[in-house]
Design a protein around this motif. Structure first.
Motif, PDB file in Angstrom:
ATOM      1  N   MET A   1       0.816  -1.107   0.054  1.00  0.00           N
ATOM      2  CA  MET A   1       0.111   0.125  -0.011  1.00  0.00           C
ATOM      3  C   MET A   1       0.845   1.285   0.069  1.00  0.00           C
ATOM      4  O   MET A   1       1.785   1.357   0.648  1.00  0.00           O
ATOM      5  CB  MET A   1      -1.023  -0.011   1.211  1.00  0.00           C
ATOM      6  CG  MET A   1      -1.820   1.131   1.440  1.00  0.00           C
ATOM      7  SD  MET A   1      -3.059   1.074   2.424  1.00  0.00           S
ATOM      8  CE  MET A   1      -4.090  -0.218   1.369  1.00  0.00           C
ATOM      9  N   TYR A   3       0.860   5.294   0.838  1.00  0.00           N
ATOM     10  CA  TYR A   3       0.010   6.376   1.590  1.00  0.00           C
ATOM     11  C   TYR A   3       0.810   7.785   1.026  1.00  0.00           C
ATOM     12  O   TYR A   3       2.110   7.807   0.681  1.00  0.00           O
ATOM     13  CB  TYR A   3       0.197   6.403   3.117  1.00  0.00           C
ATOM     14  CG  TYR A   3      -0.347   5.302   3.659  1.00  0.00           C
ATOM     15  CD1 TYR A   3      -1.663   5.179   3.649  1.00  0.00           C
ATOM     16  CD2 TYR A   3       0.426   4.074   4.064  1.00  0.00           C
ATOM     17  CE1 TYR A   3      -2.195   3.838   4.538  1.00  0.00           C
ATOM     18  CE2 TYR A   3      -0.294   3.034   4.426  1.00  0.00           C
ATOM     19  CZ  TYR A   3      -1.605   3.096   4.323  1.00  0.00           C
ATOM     20  OH  TYR A   3      -1.962   1.624   5.218  1.00  0.00           O
ATOM     21  N   VAL A   4       0.120   8.741   0.580  1.00  0.00           N
ATOM     22  CA  VAL A   4       0.436   9.934   0.154  1.00  0.00           C
ATOM     23  C   VAL A   4       0.158  11.215   0.977  1.00  0.00           C
ATOM     24  O   VAL A   4      -0.821  11.205   1.383  1.00  0.00           O
ATOM     25  CB  VAL A   4      -0.142  10.348  -1.296  1.00  0.00           C
ATOM     26  CG1 VAL A   4       0.638  11.511  -1.918  1.00  0.00           C
ATOM     27  CG2 VAL A   4       0.176   8.823  -2.220  1.00  0.00           C
ATOM     28  N   GLU A   5       1.252  11.941   1.228  1.00  0.00           N
ATOM     29  CA  GLU A   5       1.078  13.413   2.018  1.00  0.00           C
ATOM     30  C   GLU A   5       2.075  14.190   1.591  1.00  0.00           C
ATOM     31  O   GLU A   5       2.914  14.044   0.958  1.00  0.00           O
ATOM     32  CB  GLU A   5       1.277  12.990   3.392  1.00  0.00           C
ATOM     33  CG  GLU A   5       2.600  12.774   3.980  1.00  0.00           C
ATOM     34  CD  GLU A   5       2.715  12.417   5.486  1.00  0.00           C
ATOM     35  OE1 GLU A   5       3.174  13.332   6.209  1.00  0.00           O
ATOM     36  OE2 GLU A   5       2.217  11.289   5.871  1.00  0.00           O
ATOM     37  N   PHE A  13       5.647   9.652  -0.280  1.00  0.00           N
ATOM     38  CA  PHE A  13       4.937   8.589  -0.728  1.00  0.00           C
ATOM     39  C   PHE A  13       5.681   7.464   0.262  1.00  0.00           C
ATOM     40  O   PHE A  13       6.723   7.156   0.309  1.00  0.00           O
ATOM     41  CB  PHE A  13       5.489   7.889  -1.950  1.00  0.00           C
ATOM     42  CG  PHE A  13       4.888   8.750  -3.072  1.00  0.00           C
ATOM     43  CD1 PHE A  13       3.527   8.740  -3.772  1.00  0.00           C
ATOM     44  CD2 PHE A  13       5.614   9.995  -3.621  1.00  0.00           C
ATOM     45  CE1 PHE A  13       3.084   9.609  -4.702  1.00  0.00           C
ATOM     46  CE2 PHE A  13       5.231  10.816  -4.754  1.00  0.00           C
ATOM     47  CZ  PHE A  13       3.948  10.732  -5.393  1.00  0.00           C
ATOM     48  N   LYS A  14       4.810   7.008   1.194  1.00  0.00           N
ATOM     49  CA  LYS A  14       5.200   6.060   2.367  1.00  0.00           C
ATOM     50  C   LYS A  14       4.447   4.706   1.833  1.00  0.00           C
ATOM     51  O   LYS A  14       3.431   4.524   1.442  1.00  0.00           O
ATOM     52  CB  LYS A  14       4.653   6.063   3.763  1.00  0.00           C
ATOM     53  CG  LYS A  14       5.099   5.269   4.734  1.00  0.00           C
ATOM     54  CD  LYS A  14       4.927   5.753   6.086  1.00  0.00           C
ATOM     55  CE  LYS A  14       5.174   4.814   7.342  1.00  0.00           C
ATOM     56  NZ  LYS A  14       6.678   4.479   6.988  1.00  0.00           N
ATOM     57  N   THR A  16       4.132   0.653   2.288  1.00  0.00           N
ATOM     58  CA  THR A  16       4.100  -0.487   3.424  1.00  0.00           C
ATOM     59  C   THR A  16       3.744  -1.736   2.754  1.00  0.00           C
ATOM     60  O   THR A  16       3.033  -1.706   1.970  1.00  0.00           O
ATOM     61  CB  THR A  16       3.123  -0.079   4.450  1.00  0.00           C
ATOM     62  OG1 THR A  16       1.811   0.140   4.111  1.00  0.00           O
ATOM     63  CG2 THR A  16       3.399   1.420   5.042  1.00  0.00           C
ATOM     64  N   GLU A  23       0.841  -0.340  -8.880  1.00  0.00           N
ATOM     65  CA  GLU A  23       0.678   0.556  -7.674  1.00  0.00           C
ATOM     66  C   GLU A  23       1.466   2.024  -7.861  1.00  0.00           C
ATOM     67  O   GLU A  23       1.082   2.836  -7.507  1.00  0.00           O
ATOM     68  CB  GLU A  23       0.686   0.075  -6.406  1.00  0.00           C
ATOM     69  CG  GLU A  23      -0.579  -1.134  -6.032  1.00  0.00           C
ATOM     70  CD  GLU A  23      -0.065  -1.985  -4.911  1.00  0.00           C
ATOM     71  OE1 GLU A  23      -0.951  -1.884  -3.862  1.00  0.00           O
ATOM     72  OE2 GLU A  23       0.874  -2.467  -4.699  1.00  0.00           O
ATOM     73  N   GLN A  27       0.513   5.865  -8.521  1.00  0.00           N
ATOM     74  CA  GLN A  27       0.778   6.991  -7.435  1.00  0.00           C
ATOM     75  C   GLN A  27       1.572   8.136  -8.527  1.00  0.00           C
ATOM     76  O   GLN A  27       1.544   9.462  -8.342  1.00  0.00           O
ATOM     77  CB  GLN A  27       1.414   6.791  -6.507  1.00  0.00           C
ATOM     78  CG  GLN A  27       0.518   6.022  -5.421  1.00  0.00           C
ATOM     79  CD  GLN A  27      -0.518   6.686  -5.100  1.00  0.00           C
ATOM     80  OE1 GLN A  27      -0.418   7.938  -4.975  1.00  0.00           O
ATOM     81  NE2 GLN A  27      -1.697   5.860  -4.679  1.00  0.00           N
TER      82      GLN A  27
END
Length: 125
Positions: A1, A3-5, A13-14, A16, A23, A27
C-alpha cells in the motif's frame, strides 16, 4: 500500500507491505497530473516486498519522461532500509538518468540523509 502526504513543498510516498509496479505507476501518474512539489520522498523502509521487474522499472522511467511536461527540476529521494529496496532505488536512479528525466534522483539507506539532501539547496540544478 502507498500512502501519500504533502508537507510544504514536498510530496511523501510511504510504501508499506507488498507493493507492485502498477501501484507505483498509479501514484506517479496522479502526482504528475496533480500539483507536483519541488521535492519528493519515496519511503520504502516499511515495504516488505516490492514486486517489480527490471522492465517495469524502466517503463516507469520512460512513462515519466513522456508525461512530465513541465521543465521544473525536482529532487527525488528514494529510501530503502533493506538491501533489496536500496538496490532497486539505485537501479531506478540509473534508469531515470538513461531516460533523461528532468530532475535529480538519489537512493538512500538512511531517512535523515535523504531529508538533508532534499533540503540542501547547494546541490540544486
Amino acid at each position: 500500500m502507498i500512502y501519500v502526504e504533502k508537507e510544504e513543498n514536498r510530496t511523501i510516498f510511504k510504501v508499506t507491505g507488498d507493493v507492485t509496479a502498477n501501484e507505483i505507476m498509479m501514484q506517479v501518474v496522479q502526482y504528475v497530473d496533480g500539483e507536483p512539489t519541488d521535492t519528493v520522498l519515496w519511503n520504502f523502509t516499511d515495504a516488505s516486498k516490492v514486486k517489480i521487474t527490471t522492465m517495469e522499472m524502466k517503463g516507469i522511467a520512460d512513462s515519466l519522461k513522456k508525461t512530465a511536461t513541465d521543465r521544473t527540476t525536482r529532487k527525488v529521494a528514494l529510501v530503502g532500509s533493506k538491501s533489496i529496496n536500496l538496490g532497486l532505488g539505485k537501479l531506478f536512479v540509473a534508469f531515470a538518468q538513461l531516460a533523461g528525466l528532468q530532475g535529480t534522483y538519489q537512493a538512500f539507506r538512511d531517512m535523515n540523509h535523504a531529508i538533508e539532501w532534499l533540503e540542501d539547496s547547494s546541490n540544486d540544478q
